[in-house]
Enzyme design. Structure first.
Site, PDB file in Angstrom:
ATOM      1  N   GLY A  77     -38.068   1.616  11.351  1.00 18.21           N
ATOM      2  CA  GLY A  77     -36.939   1.100  10.610  1.00 18.21           C
ATOM      3  C   GLY A  77     -36.115  -0.071  11.438  1.00 18.21           C
ATOM      4  N   SER A 209     -38.556   3.445   6.853  1.00 18.83           N
ATOM      5  CA  SER A 209     -38.767   4.081   8.015  1.00 18.83           C
ATOM      6  C   SER A 209     -39.637   5.330   7.514  1.00 18.83           C
ATOM      7  CB  SER A 209     -37.953   4.471   9.007  1.00 18.83           C
ATOM      8  OG  SER A 209     -38.181   5.218  10.035  1.00 18.83           O
ATOM      9  N   CYS A 338     -29.086   8.645  17.505  1.00 16.45           N
ATOM     10  CA  CYS A 338     -28.952   7.479  18.438  1.00 16.45           C
ATOM     11  C   CYS A 338     -27.793   7.726  19.277  1.00 16.45           C
ATOM     12  CB  CYS A 338     -28.771   6.294  17.516  1.00 16.45           C
ATOM     13  SG  CYS A 338     -30.319   6.017  16.311  1.00 16.45           S
TER      14      CYS A 338
HETATM   15  N1  PLP Z   1     -31.307   2.457   9.706  1.00 18.84           N
HETATM   16  C1  PLP Z   1     -30.783   3.850   9.579  1.00 18.84           C
HETATM   17  C2  PLP Z   1     -29.564   3.663   8.500  1.00 18.84           C
HETATM   18  C3  PLP Z   1     -31.179   4.935  10.312  1.00 18.84           C
HETATM   19  O1  PLP Z   1     -30.641   6.187   9.883  1.00 18.84           O
HETATM   20  C4  PLP Z   1     -32.240   4.800  11.354  1.00 18.84           C
HETATM   21  C5  PLP Z   1     -32.556   5.997  12.056  1.00 18.84           C
HETATM   22  O2  PLP Z   1     -31.696   6.820  12.346  1.00 18.84           O
HETATM   23  C6  PLP Z   1     -32.619   3.413  11.576  1.00 18.84           C
HETATM   24  C7  PLP Z   1     -32.223   2.477  10.770  1.00 18.84           C
HETATM   25  C8  PLP Z   1     -33.946   3.262  12.646  1.00 18.84           C
HETATM   26  O3  PLP Z   1     -35.074   3.651  12.121  1.00 18.84           O
HETATM   27  P1  PLP Z   1     -36.122   4.227  13.289  1.00 18.84           P
HETATM   28  O4  PLP Z   1     -35.820   5.308  13.766  1.00 18.84           O
HETATM   29  O5  PLP Z   1     -37.325   4.143  12.277  1.00 18.84           O
HETATM   30  O6  PLP Z   1     -36.451   3.121  14.181  1.00 18.84           O
END
Ligand code: PLP
Length: 409
Positions: A77, A209, A338
């Site tokens: 993502g 994702s 994160c």
């Molecule tokens: N965007 C949102 C809203 C998310 O919740 C996340 C992951 O927590 C991401 C992007 C990032 O996705 P990925 O973990 O596949 O990089």
């Protein structure tokens, strides 16, 4: 039976990641053993691999009512968000490309936009209302003649609150007129939980994702509407219509495809289940503790089974709640995965919604998933009760100690 539940950990953090669905794993296994060809090769092994990628592309496209050619496979993502923003912005000089994002975006969008801003691209950050919904007046006012892209997430990863994206899109159309402003939405959290029809949403770019929909980690996709021009971030052999060179992650892509197909087939039943379990969870928590409040207004449209919760009097203590529950075998979150390295940092999403710094540090995120059961919710509630009692007794002891100390001065 009770013993079995006691021994098993209970996972209630599906917004961080989801377990790999056994059906997805079974589907992926042959691609670790007999089907290992390079999709670009012209002989049988390559043709088979290419056909598997094509099937996955169709499965992902079907889930959002897009055409298979509009799906670009990526590694995540995060990469999809970066490809959308950088891919548009890098086509222009900074002076000719104004960007707009909302204040509640995931760091994958936020940090990328910040980087472009540091490079000289003008950036507007849209505030949200207390409800978590983007402020319409600010959206209207922020559009400029050189606005090229607006990024607004479909559902927020902390609160689960869903933006009225189709409406926002209409407003932008009315204001922008002939000016071609591209709309990107990060649908990483929303995908598979609410129906997404790209024709209704009317966006140009949409991030996906796999690991949030019971697929493998390290694979994602970007929907890129036919005719939308992007510059690649990765140059090489020209795979994915030249937008994402590198030999395809065959194993991940077939996993994403299968996960998308299951999400589509089971959308209605999963939604129903999550709503029922979610209702039980929230009413149970409110019964146990009248100080529990839902972040964002109760009536706001939100993802089924996705809750950010504050507890009056326990703000700033979410990490203690989390650790106590973890010790009792339950996985919940105090924010996004994160930001787990920055536990003491207030959530930028809650701050943007008008919560104070203290409140913004003290949230518990509970996100249910496809495999959760009623027994698990019962177990969670019992554990929550125990945790509150423990924290109350610690707080009372600390307050007594502080008061005693104060009296001594
Ligand atoms: N965007 C949102 C809203 C998310 O919740 C996340 C992951 O927590 C991401 C992007 C990032 O996705 P990925 O973990 O596949 O990089």
């Amino acid at each position: 039976m009770e013993e079995a539940i006691e021994a098993k950990r209970i996972y209630l953090d599906h917004a961080a990641t989801t377990p790999l669905d056994v059906r997805v794993r079974e589907h992926m296994l042959p691609f670790l053993t007999e089907n290992w060809g390079n999709p670009s090769s012209l002989y049988q092994e390559g043709v088979e691999a290419k056909s598997a990628v094509m099937t996955a592309r169709k499965q992902v496209a079907n889930l959002i009512n897009a055409s298979p050619e509009e799906i670009i496979f990526t590694s995540s993502g995060t990469e999809s968000d970066n490809l959308a923003l950088l891919g548009v912005a890098r086509r222009y000089s900074p002076a000719d490309c104004h960007l707009i994002i909302s204040a509640i975006e995931h760091p994958a969008v936020f940090e990328c936009a910040k980087r472009l801003f540091q490079e000289g691209y003008p950036l507007s950050v849209l505030p949200v209302e207390k409800t978590g919904i983007i402020n319409l007046g600010e959206l209207k006012n922020s559009i400029r003649p050189n606005t090229r892209i607006i990024s607004m997430m479909l559902a927020n990863n902390i609160t689960g609150i869903i933006q009225p994206l189709a409406e926002l899109r209409q407003i932008i159309r009315q204001i922008a007129g002939e000016q071609n402003i591209l709309i990107h939405t990060d649908a990483v959290q929303a995908l598979g939980k609410i129906p997404i029809d790209i024709k209704i949403l009317d966006v140009d770019l949409l991030s996906i994702s796999a690991h949030k929909i019971y697929g493998p980690k390290g694979v994602g996709a970007l929907y890129c509407k036919k005719g939308t021009k992007l510059l690649p971030m990765i140059y090489g052999g020209g795979q994915e219509r030249g937008l994402r060179s590198s030999t395809e992650n065959l194993l991940g892509i077939v996993g994403l495809g299968k996960a998308a197909a299951i999400a589509q087939e089971e959308m209605e039943s999963t939604q129903l289940k999550l709503k029922q379990l979610g209702g039980k969870l929230i009413s149970g928590m409110e019964l146990l503790c009248s100080d529990v409040y839902l972040i964002g207004e109760k009536h706001c449209p939100r993802l089924p089974g996705h809750f950010a919760i504050g507890i009056s009097g326990y703000e700033g203590q979410s990490i203690h709640l989390l650790l106590e529950m973890n010790a009792q075998g339950i996985a919940v979150s105090s924010g996004s995965a994160c930001s787990s390295q920055q536990q003491d940092t207030p959530s930028h999403v809650l701050l943007a919604m008008g919560y104070n710094v203290y409140e913004s540090k003290g949230m518990l995120r509970i996100t249910l998933g496809r495999f959760n059961t009623e027994e698990e919710i019962d177990h969670f509630l019992a554990s929550f009760k125990k945790t509150l009692l423990t924290l109350r007794s610690i707080n009372t002891r600390n307050n007594t100690r502080n008061n005693t100390r104060n009296n001594n001065y």
